[in-house]
Design a protein around this motif. Structure first.
Motif, PDB file in Angstrom:
ATOM      1  N   LEU A  21       0.961  -1.040   0.175  1.00  0.00           N
ATOM      2  CA  LEU A  21       0.289  -0.087  -0.041  1.00  0.00           C
ATOM      3  C   LEU A  21       0.878   1.179  -0.045  1.00  0.00           C
ATOM      4  O   LEU A  21       0.681   2.128  -0.666  1.00  0.00           O
ATOM      5  N   LYS A  22       1.867   1.365   0.805  1.00  0.00           N
ATOM      6  CA  LYS A  22       2.868   2.415   0.979  1.00  0.00           C
ATOM      7  C   LYS A  22       3.409   2.754  -0.329  1.00  0.00           C
ATOM      8  O   LYS A  22       3.607   3.783  -0.969  1.00  0.00           O
ATOM      9  N   ARG A  23       4.025   1.684  -1.121  1.00  0.00           N
ATOM     10  CA  ARG A  23       4.530   1.886  -2.421  1.00  0.00           C
ATOM     11  C   ARG A  23       3.615   2.393  -3.579  1.00  0.00           C
ATOM     12  O   ARG A  23       3.914   3.220  -4.250  1.00  0.00           O
ATOM     13  N   PHE A  24       2.458   1.820  -3.454  1.00  0.00           N
ATOM     14  CA  PHE A  24       1.415   2.274  -4.268  1.00  0.00           C
ATOM     15  C   PHE A  24       1.204   3.717  -4.160  1.00  0.00           C
ATOM     16  O   PHE A  24       1.174   4.610  -5.215  1.00  0.00           O
ATOM     17  N   TRP A  25       0.796   4.184  -2.869  1.00  0.00           N
ATOM     18  CA  TRP A  25       0.279   5.516  -2.619  1.00  0.00           C
ATOM     19  C   TRP A  25       1.855   6.661  -2.845  1.00  0.00           C
ATOM     20  O   TRP A  25       1.505   7.541  -3.375  1.00  0.00           O
ATOM     21  N   GLY A  26       2.836   6.063  -2.576  1.00  0.00           N
ATOM     22  CA  GLY A  26       4.051   6.844  -2.448  1.00  0.00           C
ATOM     23  C   GLY A  26       4.365   7.087  -4.248  1.00  0.00           C
ATOM     24  O   GLY A  26       4.553   8.266  -4.599  1.00  0.00           O
ATOM     25  N   SER A  27       4.139   6.092  -5.013  1.00  0.00           N
ATOM     26  CA  SER A  27       4.472   6.140  -6.431  1.00  0.00           C
ATOM     27  C   SER A  27       3.041   7.160  -7.077  1.00  0.00           C
ATOM     28  O   SER A  27       3.534   7.921  -7.992  1.00  0.00           O
ATOM     29  N   ALA A  28       2.054   7.035  -6.567  1.00  0.00           N
ATOM     30  CA  ALA A  28       0.773   7.718  -7.136  1.00  0.00           C
ATOM     31  C   ALA A  28       0.982   9.212  -6.792  1.00  0.00           C
ATOM     32  O   ALA A  28       0.761  10.240  -7.601  1.00  0.00           O
ATOM     33  N   LEU A  29       1.463   9.476  -5.384  1.00  0.00           N
ATOM     34  CA  LEU A  29       1.740  10.786  -5.116  1.00  0.00           C
ATOM     35  C   LEU A  29       2.762  11.394  -6.026  1.00  0.00           C
ATOM     36  O   LEU A  29       2.538  12.755  -6.623  1.00  0.00           O
ATOM     37  N   ALA A  30       3.662  10.771  -6.225  1.00  0.00           N
ATOM     38  CA  ALA A  30       5.001  11.346  -7.009  1.00  0.00           C
ATOM     39  C   ALA A  30       4.414  11.686  -8.228  1.00  0.00           C
ATOM     40  O   ALA A  30       5.028  12.661  -8.818  1.00  0.00           O
ATOM     41  N   SER A  31       3.708  10.903  -8.941  1.00  0.00           N
ATOM     42  CA  SER A  31       3.170  11.300 -10.405  1.00  0.00           C
ATOM     43  C   SER A  31       2.258  12.318 -10.282  1.00  0.00           C
ATOM     44  O   SER A  31       2.077  13.126 -11.257  1.00  0.00           O
ATOM     45  N   GLN A  32       1.619  12.328  -8.996  1.00  0.00           N
ATOM     46  CA  GLN A  32       0.282  13.349  -9.222  1.00  0.00           C
ATOM     47  C   GLN A  32       0.972  14.924  -8.807  1.00  0.00           C
ATOM     48  O   GLN A  32       0.371  15.806  -9.391  1.00  0.00           O
ATOM     49  N   MET A  33       1.916  14.761  -8.444  1.00  0.00           N
ATOM     50  CA  MET A  33       2.841  16.210  -7.925  1.00  0.00           C
ATOM     51  C   MET A  33       2.983  16.814  -9.455  1.00  0.00           C
ATOM     52  O   MET A  33       3.283  18.003  -9.522  1.00  0.00           O
ATOM     53  N   GLU A  34       3.246  16.058 -10.401  1.00  0.00           N
ATOM     54  CA  GLU A  34       3.495  16.655 -11.552  1.00  0.00           C
ATOM     55  C   GLU A  34       2.179  17.411 -12.165  1.00  0.00           C
ATOM     56  O   GLU A  34       2.378  18.341 -12.932  1.00  0.00           O
ATOM     57  N   TYR A  35       0.910  17.398 -11.572  1.00  0.00           N
ATOM     58  CA  TYR A  35       0.027  18.197 -12.099  1.00  0.00           C
ATOM     59  C   TYR A  35      -0.788  19.066 -11.016  1.00  0.00           C
ATOM     60  O   TYR A  35      -1.786  18.687 -10.412  1.00  0.00           O
ATOM     61  N   GLN A  36       0.072  19.885 -10.498  1.00  0.00           N
ATOM     62  CA  GLN A  36      -0.454  20.734  -9.447  1.00  0.00           C
ATOM     63  C   GLN A  36      -1.637  21.755  -9.797  1.00  0.00           C
ATOM     64  O   GLN A  36      -2.176  22.271  -8.807  1.00  0.00           O
ATOM     65  N   VAL A  37      -1.698  22.008 -10.938  1.00  0.00           N
ATOM     66  CA  VAL A  37      -2.954  22.886 -11.405  1.00  0.00           C
ATOM     67  C   VAL A  37      -4.109  22.200 -10.865  1.00  0.00           C
ATOM     68  O   VAL A  37      -5.082  22.831 -10.431  1.00  0.00           O
ATOM     69  N   ASN A  38      -4.071  20.808 -10.988  1.00  0.00           N
ATOM     70  CA  ASN A  38      -5.445  20.203 -10.438  1.00  0.00           C
ATOM     71  C   ASN A  38      -5.790  20.551  -8.959  1.00  0.00           C
ATOM     72  O   ASN A  38      -6.752  20.644  -8.708  1.00  0.00           O
ATOM     73  N   LEU A  39      -4.850  20.764  -8.264  1.00  0.00           N
ATOM     74  CA  LEU A  39      -5.149  21.194  -6.797  1.00  0.00           C
ATOM     75  C   LEU A  39      -5.927  22.523  -6.746  1.00  0.00           C
ATOM     76  O   LEU A  39      -7.052  22.517  -6.129  1.00  0.00           O
ATOM     77  N   LEU A  40      -5.580  23.509  -7.600  1.00  0.00           N
ATOM     78  CA  LEU A  40      -6.408  24.787  -7.648  1.00  0.00           C
ATOM     79  C   LEU A  40      -7.647  24.275  -8.281  1.00  0.00           C
ATOM     80  O   LEU A  40      -8.560  25.052  -7.776  1.00  0.00           O
ATOM     81  N   ILE A  41      -7.895  23.629  -9.338  1.00  0.00           N
ATOM     82  CA  ILE A  41      -9.252  23.428  -9.946  1.00  0.00           C
ATOM     83  C   ILE A  41     -10.179  22.638  -8.945  1.00  0.00           C
ATOM     84  O   ILE A  41     -11.126  23.143  -8.705  1.00  0.00           O
ATOM     85  N   GLU A  42      -9.563  21.800  -8.136  1.00  0.00           N
ATOM     86  CA  GLU A  42     -10.126  21.014  -7.008  1.00  0.00           C
ATOM     87  C   GLU A  42     -10.686  21.968  -5.793  1.00  0.00           C
ATOM     88  O   GLU A  42     -11.738  21.926  -5.717  1.00  0.00           O
ATOM     89  N   VAL A  43      -9.838  22.899  -5.527  1.00  0.00           N
ATOM     90  CA  VAL A  43     -10.017  23.944  -4.441  1.00  0.00           C
ATOM     91  C   VAL A  43     -11.356  24.637  -4.777  1.00  0.00           C
ATOM     92  O   VAL A  43     -12.151  24.951  -4.180  1.00  0.00           O
ATOM     93  N   VAL A  44     -11.099  25.187  -5.949  1.00  0.00           N
ATOM     94  CA  VAL A  44     -12.059  26.106  -6.546  1.00  0.00           C
ATOM     95  C   VAL A  44     -13.557  25.328  -6.700  1.00  0.00           C
ATOM     96  O   VAL A  44     -14.454  25.877  -6.402  1.00  0.00           O
ATOM     97  N   ALA A  45     -13.510  23.950  -7.283  1.00  0.00           N
ATOM     98  CA  ALA A  45     -14.619  23.287  -7.497  1.00  0.00           C
ATOM     99  C   ALA A  45     -15.238  23.034  -6.075  1.00  0.00           C
ATOM    100  O   ALA A  45     -16.586  23.141  -5.897  1.00  0.00           O
ATOM    101  N   MET A  46     -14.356  22.789  -5.026  1.00  0.00           N
ATOM    102  CA  MET A  46     -15.024  22.472  -3.846  1.00  0.00           C
ATOM    103  C   MET A  46     -15.703  23.705  -3.034  1.00  0.00           C
ATOM    104  O   MET A  46     -16.719  23.695  -2.702  1.00  0.00           O
ATOM    105  N   ALA A  47     -14.858  24.943  -3.508  1.00  0.00           N
ATOM    106  CA  ALA A  47     -15.625  26.137  -2.850  1.00  0.00           C
ATOM    107  C   ALA A  47     -16.797  26.381  -3.555  1.00  0.00           C
ATOM    108  O   ALA A  47     -17.875  26.809  -2.609  1.00  0.00           O
ATOM    109  N   GLY A  48     -16.756  26.349  -4.873  1.00  0.00           N
ATOM    110  CA  GLY A  48     -18.094  26.541  -5.459  1.00  0.00           C
ATOM    111  C   GLY A  48     -19.212  25.637  -5.197  1.00  0.00           C
ATOM    112  O   GLY A  48     -20.234  26.271  -4.903  1.00  0.00           O
ATOM    113  N   ASN A  49     -18.840  24.461  -5.001  1.00  0.00           N
ATOM    114  CA  ASN A  49     -19.907  23.515  -4.642  1.00  0.00           C
ATOM    115  C   ASN A  49     -20.534  23.803  -3.088  1.00  0.00           C
ATOM    116  O   ASN A  49     -21.704  23.860  -2.907  1.00  0.00           O
TER     117      ASN A  49
END
Lengths: 275, 283
Positions: A21-49
């Motif tokens: 599990l730790k391996r899975f999530w470690g590698s997933a986090l590493a690859s997701q960090m490439e798309y930090q714009v998504n954080l902004l989009i998710e936060v804006v979407a959450m605030a809007g909702n």
């Protein structure tokens, strides 16, 4: 009675799953960090909702009405739990269970089945999208803050009960998603079943008593929306009766066992995409 | 001579349109199960009807004579039911998903051959949407029939004039929705994650279009503000038309035409800029 040898084997087995599990999530986090714009989009979407949901509650409570006898603060606890569950869906459920359909379509499910690890575990935990975490934190904060304002007193029993109910609701939500994703083994093209589920679950933004009797029954017996948000909210507010708590745990256990049985059943019918 | 030429071009256009539509319709028939599920995923208005109808019931202690006013939302039970049923229908036939189709085509390199054809590729998506609406029709009729079976008192017959106006309004609503989404879809030429923007666009649509609450319950200032956006015209206006509620018809149609004449040039300009930037994927 487990013999000492078997307990040790079980422990190393669990340890192996934990390390995986730790391996899975470690590698997933590493690859997701490439798309930090998504954080902004998710936060804006959450605030809007959240703003939209608050607007709706304000429209209702602003004219001196109540949703099924719940005060505004109590209804906010329900909204907080809904937000939390939505965060869990976008962190874990959607990235993993959405991928099952693709695995079936492209025939890569075969490789998963050949791995020396439980296939349901692999499919359910393979990846993780950290961008749902703000939603989980905000939802939890909203639920706790609103419960305190509604006059809930945080005793040990309330905290334990609330945590247990939240855990059951996450388990029920996971089982619903997993069972629906499993159906793609038979009907390859049904990924939008999860959209139907999402639409139906949006009823969980409101306490279940705000609905007319027919819908209330539907959302308790057929589709357990009541156990997803209303029952945990009652527990956090410290007013859930013990038989609702027990029932919720029972539903969670039954749902999990059913998802397991259903997955085995589906695998028995599985013929690979390429053959 | 020129008129003859125009006639030939119209004839040619008609043939292209017919071929596009019938091929897309055949394709959509393959996905009937999916279409049924999409229709089901639009059940939100019925959930919201459940909430609002409980509120329309006068609180205990007030005599029933107070009726709707005691509920305080200015709509009685029947009007609410009709409104949300119509909101469901309006939503079903004005849904656009061009962002997702376009993104997939662009990422998988299917867009390049489309660009070579002597036909603006957006027409292909228009045809796909119209074909999908036709395959949706039976499911929508079925859901409405079940609704009337459960609540026979809600059944009503709109006047023919209102029906024609509603069909027109829903088409215009679809056009606005399609153009808004096309603008976002064209952003795929610049960014691979344009569909995330669509999620953001959906939020004001959800809360301001009248899908979750009839606009009558909004405070006047908020309602006026909402009418400066295109969203109330996309669900609430066609729904009110069909439900037979009083609504400023001419002004609303004018606003819709206004929005379309604003969005259409923007879409075309964006398209031209986007195609110039385009370097095919996977090529």
């Amino acid at each position: 009675m487990a013999t000492p040898g078997r307990t040790a084997a079980a422990r190393t087995g669990l340890l192996r799953y934990w390390r995986t599990l730790k391996r899975f999530w470690g590698s997933a986090l590493a690859s997701q960090m490439e798309y930090q714009v998504n954080l902004l989009i998710e936060v804006v979407a959450m605030a809007g909702n959240l703003a939209g949901s608050l607007l709706l509650l304000w429209l209702i409570y602003g004219r001196g009405q109540q949703l099924g006898g719940w005060s505004l603060e109590e209804a906010l606890v329900v909204l907080g739990i809904y937000t939390l569950l939505d965060g869990v869906s976008s962190t874990l459920l959607r990235p993993n269970l959405g991928a099952i359909v693709t695995q079936v379509q492209q025939g890569t499910l075969d490789f998963v089945l050949l791995k020396p690890i439980d296939s349901q575990f692999w499919l359910s935990t393979r990846t993780l999208s950290p961008w749902g975490l703000p939603e989980i934190v905000t939802g939890l904060a909203l639920a706790i803050g609103a419960a305190l304002r509604a006059g809930a007193r945080p005793g040990v029993a309330t905290i334990l009960g609330g945590a247990l109910m939240l855990l059951s609701s996450v388990v029920i939500l996971y089982s619903l998603w997993f069972v629906l994703a499993t159906t793609s083994i038979w009907f390859v093209k049904t990924w939008n079943v999860t959209e139907v589920l999402r639409a139906a679950l949006s009823a969980g933004r409101y306490p279940i008593s705000a609905f007319p009797a027919g819908l209330r029954t539907l959302f308790t017996v057929v589709l357990p929306v009541a156990f997803l948000t209303t029952v945990p909210a009652e527990a956090i507010l410290g007013r859930a009766s013990s038989h609702w708590l027990l029932l919720s745990v029972a539903v969670a256990v039954a749902a999990l066992l059913f998802s397991r049985w259903f997955w085995r059943l589906a695998l028995r019918d599985y013929t690979s995409a390429s053959s | 001579m020129r008129i003859w030429n125009l006639g030939r071009r119209l004839h040619h256009g008609g043939r292209v349109a017919r071929a596009l539509f019938s091929s897309q319709y055949a394709l959509m028939l393959e996905y009937r199960a999916e279409t049924a599920l999409w229709a089901l995923s639009g059940l939100l208005p019925f959930i919201m009807l459940g909430i609002w109808s409980q509120l329309a019931v006068p609180p205990a202690g007030l005599e029933p004579g107070h009726g709707a006013e005691a509920g305080g939302i200015g709509l009685d039970q029947l009007q609410l039911s009709r409104y949300f049923l119509c909101a469901f229908v309006a939503r079903q036939f004005s849904v656009a998903w061009v962002v997702y189709a376009f993104e997939e085509d662009a990422l998988q390199g299917r867009l390049s051959p489309y660009l070579l054809q002597p036909l603006q590729p957006l027409w292909r998506y228009v045809a796909a949407h119209l074909a999908e609406q036709v395959t949706r029709l039976p499911f929508v009729v079925l859901i409405a029939a079940v609704f009337f079976l459960l609540q026979p008192a809600v059944l009503w017959i709109p006047s023919p004039g209102r029906i024609v106006a509603t069909v027109l309004a829903i088409w215009l609503a679809f056009t606005i929705n399609f153009l808004l989404q096309s603008c976002i879809a064209i952003l795929c030429f610049w960014s691979e994650r344009a569909s995330a923007l669509e999620r953001l666009l959906f939020i004001p649509y959800l809360f301001l279009s009248g899908l979750v609450a009839p606009l009558e319950v909004f405070p006047p200032a908020l309602r006026a503000a909402a009418h400066w956006t295109p969203f109330p015209y996309m669900v609430a206006f066609p729904a009110q038309l069909l439900a037979g509620q009083p609504v400023p018809i001419a002004a609303s149609f004018a606003a819709m035409v206004g929005w379309i004449s604003l969005l259409l040039p923007i879409t075309l300009l964006l398209w031209r800029a986007g195609v110039r930037r385009y370097s095919a994927m996977g090529a």
